[in-house]
Design an enzyme around this catalytic site. Structure first.
Site, PDB file in Angstrom:
ATOM      1  N   TYR A   1      16.247  29.900   9.126  1.00  0.00           N
ATOM      2  CA  TYR A   1      15.023  30.609   9.522  1.00  0.00           C
ATOM      3  C   TYR A   1      14.924  30.727  11.037  1.00  0.00           C
ATOM      4  O   TYR A   1      15.334  29.815  11.782  1.00  0.00           O
ATOM      5  CB  TYR A   1      13.796  29.844   9.029  1.00  0.00           C
ATOM      6  CG  TYR A   1      13.492  30.068   7.574  1.00  0.00           C
ATOM      7  CD1 TYR A   1      13.275  31.342   7.062  1.00  0.00           C
ATOM      8  CD2 TYR A   1      13.406  28.988   6.706  1.00  0.00           C
ATOM      9  CE1 TYR A   1      12.979  31.533   5.716  1.00  0.00           C
ATOM     10  CE2 TYR A   1      13.108  29.159   5.369  1.00  0.00           C
ATOM     11  CZ  TYR A   1      12.894  30.449   4.878  1.00  0.00           C
ATOM     12  OH  TYR A   1      12.611  30.629   3.553  1.00  0.00           O
TER      13      TYR A   1
ATOM     14  N   ARG B   1     -11.049  -0.093  13.997  1.00  0.00           N
ATOM     15  CA  ARG B   1     -10.676   0.693  12.827  1.00  0.00           C
ATOM     16  C   ARG B   1     -11.490   0.204  11.635  1.00  0.00           C
ATOM     17  O   ARG B   1     -12.394   0.877  11.197  1.00  0.00           O
ATOM     18  CB  ARG B   1      -9.160   0.597  12.581  1.00  0.00           C
ATOM     19  CG  ARG B   1      -8.639   1.623  11.617  1.00  0.00           C
ATOM     20  CD  ARG B   1      -7.121   1.574  11.455  1.00  0.00           C
ATOM     21  NE  ARG B   1      -6.637   0.355  10.803  1.00  0.00           N
ATOM     22  CZ  ARG B   1      -5.399   0.205  10.336  1.00  0.00           C
ATOM     23  NH1 ARG B   1      -4.519   1.182  10.457  1.00  0.00           N
ATOM     24  NH2 ARG B   1      -5.017  -0.915   9.761  1.00  0.00           N
TER      25      ARG B   1
ATOM     26  N   LYS C   1       0.843  -1.209   0.000  1.00  0.00           N
ATOM     27  CA  LYS C   1       0.000   0.000   0.000  1.00  0.00           C
ATOM     28  C   LYS C   1       0.876   1.256   0.000  1.00  0.00           C
ATOM     29  O   LYS C   1       2.089   1.174   0.263  1.00  0.00           O
ATOM     30  CB  LYS C   1      -0.919  -0.028   1.219  1.00  0.00           C
ATOM     31  CG  LYS C   1      -0.181  -0.030   2.558  1.00  0.00           C
ATOM     32  CD  LYS C   1      -1.111  -0.336   3.727  1.00  0.00           C
ATOM     33  CE  LYS C   1      -0.357  -0.330   5.041  1.00  0.00           C
ATOM     34  NZ  LYS C   1      -1.219  -0.785   6.165  1.00  0.00           N
TER      35      LYS C   1
ATOM     36  N   MET D   1      12.145  24.178   3.521  1.00  0.00           N
ATOM     37  CA  MET D   1      11.424  23.383   2.521  1.00  0.00           C
ATOM     38  C   MET D   1      12.386  22.593   1.639  1.00  0.00           C
ATOM     39  O   MET D   1      12.145  21.413   1.350  1.00  0.00           O
ATOM     40  CB  MET D   1      10.565  24.316   1.654  1.00  0.00           C
ATOM     41  CG  MET D   1       9.687  23.569   0.680  1.00  0.00           C
ATOM     42  SD  MET D   1       8.759  24.677  -0.398  1.00  0.00           S
ATOM     43  CE  MET D   1       7.636  25.448   0.750  1.00  0.00           C
TER      44      MET D   1
HETATM   45  C1  LIG Z   1      -0.547  -1.781   6.837  1.00  0.00           C
HETATM   46  C2  LIG Z   1      -1.211  -3.093   7.158  1.00  0.00           C
HETATM   47  C3  LIG Z   1      -0.450  -4.266   7.206  1.00  0.00           C
HETATM   48  C4  LIG Z   1       1.069  -4.264   7.171  1.00  0.00           C
HETATM   49  O1  LIG Z   1       1.495  -3.733   8.396  1.00  0.00           O
HETATM   50  P1  LIG Z   1       3.047  -3.611   8.786  1.00  0.00           P
HETATM   51  O2  LIG Z   1       3.022  -3.178  10.196  1.00  0.00           O
HETATM   52  O3  LIG Z   1       3.592  -2.563   7.879  1.00  0.00           O
HETATM   53  O4  LIG Z   1       3.660  -4.925   8.568  1.00  0.00           O
HETATM   54  C5  LIG Z   1      -1.116  -5.469   7.360  1.00  0.00           C
HETATM   55  N1  LIG Z   1      -2.471  -5.505   7.508  1.00  0.00           N
HETATM   56  C6  LIG Z   1      -3.230  -4.383   7.493  1.00  0.00           C
HETATM   57  C7  LIG Z   1      -4.691  -4.489   7.669  1.00  0.00           C
HETATM   58  C8  LIG Z   1      -2.618  -3.137   7.337  1.00  0.00           C
HETATM   59  O5  LIG Z   1      -3.373  -2.028   7.344  1.00  0.00           O
END
Ligand SMILES: *Cc1c(COP(=O)(O)O)cnc(C)c1O
Length: 347
Positions: free
Chosen positions: A244, A130, A35, A292
């Site tokens: 800055y 979640r 992802k 930046m």
């Molecule tokens: C991001 C995610 C993972 C991977 O998690 P890591 O901690 O990066 O290994 C696995 N399952 C779900 C549902 C996630 O959101």
């Protein structure tokens, strides 16, 4: 060329996947979570590398991320969507053969109506609050869901980077209570859960950050290396300030290198006055505010100022940089900017 050079070692990603895969039994599949564009490193390149290494399950967060991964992996690999089947996703799910992890009764109804017979999984909420169906919705709908043969039933741990946290045992017990005896492949562990041992592995593990060299996979091989060119070096007299807000004042005659990179490139401003770059083996502190596009670095103690200083490398990985910025390695990885020249070491 004044931009930094980001080297991404796909062979290290492959080694990390192999090492995480070796932690579970041969009967347990090891997926790859790609992802957020492969944690900022290119989902297509990571997925192609890990498909070649033997991975057959890939996960992204939202359907829009799916096509790039689908195009990079063999036809029979599964490309799964944690966010499930949202309104408007139907066409992309069908066209790119993506497998949504359905999170609610609403998503289940949408999917079974819009794409009958199209593969799906189910995400359960075992305590993280979640995503996923809660226990009572699952109990009420599970027979009709199981009748549609989901390819996976999964849940996610809230505290797997802290193995002793009481949430882990609680979520494990909840997952057993909700899924024991079902004729479906099950998955609970991301990187942290994979490291916690076989009780957490079920049929499929889903590591993400460990593939990319991040905590909690302490034995990971480093994947990213980032060199930042020195644009200019200047002498700063006692009492003069740098950057800055005149954020740093020289207490001794100093030599300050101004390097090319800043918070617009993901080097978070909270590192101001705290982070470190390296000249080879020698640490050089960030002085003053991160801007930046530029960072001031104290190189007074060097005999020779190199053309570039290293912020991610053998002496300091994403988690150390994250510590200096008050964040986590995941955020450093996914913030890595798009102005860097990206060099990929083939996997
Ligand atoms: C991001 C995610 C993972 C991977 O998690 P890591 O901690 O990066 O290994 C696995 N399952 C779900 C549902 C996630 O959101």
């Amino acid at each position: 060329m004044a931009g930094g050079t980001l080297t991404i070692d796909l062979n290290a990603v492959r080694q990390n996947w192999r090492a995480l895969d070796a932690l579970s039994a041969d009967t347990v599949a090891t997926a790859a979570v790609v992802k957020a564009d492969g944690y900022g490193l290119s989902s297509a390149k990571v997925a192609a590398t890990l498909a070649d290494a033997g991975a057959t399950w890939f996960f992204v967060a939202i359907a829009e991320e799916g096509p790039a991964v689908r195009a990079a992996v063999p036809q029979d690999a599964k490309v799964c969507i944690f966010g499930g089947h949202m309104a408007g996703d139907t066409d992309v799910l069908r066209a790119h053969d993506l497998t949504p992890m359905l999170n609610s009764v609403e998503q289940i109804d949408r999917h079974l109506t819009a794409l009958p017979g199209h593969a799906f999984g189910i995400q359960l909420d075992t305590g993280m609050n979640r995503l996923g169906l809660e226990a009572d919705d699952w109990a009420q709908h599970r027979d009709r869901i199981l009748a549609q043969s989901p390819v996976l039933v999964m849940s996610h741990l809230a505290c797997a980077d802290e193995p002793d946290h009481a949430m882990n045992a609680m979520q494990l017990a909840n997952f057993h209570a909700m899924t024991d005896g079902i004729p479906v492949r099950r998955s609970l562990a991301a990187t942290g859960g994979t490291l916690m041992g076989p009780d957490f592995h079920f049929d499929l593990t889903r590591p993400g950050v460990g593939l990319y060299g991040g905590f909690p996979f302490e034995d990971a091989v480093a994947v990213v290396h980032l060199d930042l060119p020195v644009i200019q070096t200047r002498a700063v007299a006692v009492g003069e300030t740098v950057g800055y807000a005149a954020g740093w004042t020289a207490q001794q005659p100093s030599v300050i290198a101004t390097v090319s990179s800043g918070y617009a490139d993901g080097l978070i401003r909270a590192q101001s006055g705290r982070g470190t770059l390296y000249a080879g083996d020698v640490p050089c502190p960030i002085v003053g505010r991160v801007s930046m596009d530029l960072i001031g670095v104290d190189v007074t103690h060097l005999d020779h100022v190199p053309d570039a200083l290293t912020i991610l490398g053998p002496h300091q990985g994403v988690d150390a940089v994250a510590d200096a910025a008050g964040t986590i390695g995941y955020e450093i990885l996914t913030s890595l900017g798009h102005r860097y020249a990206r060099r990929y070491v083939p996997g």
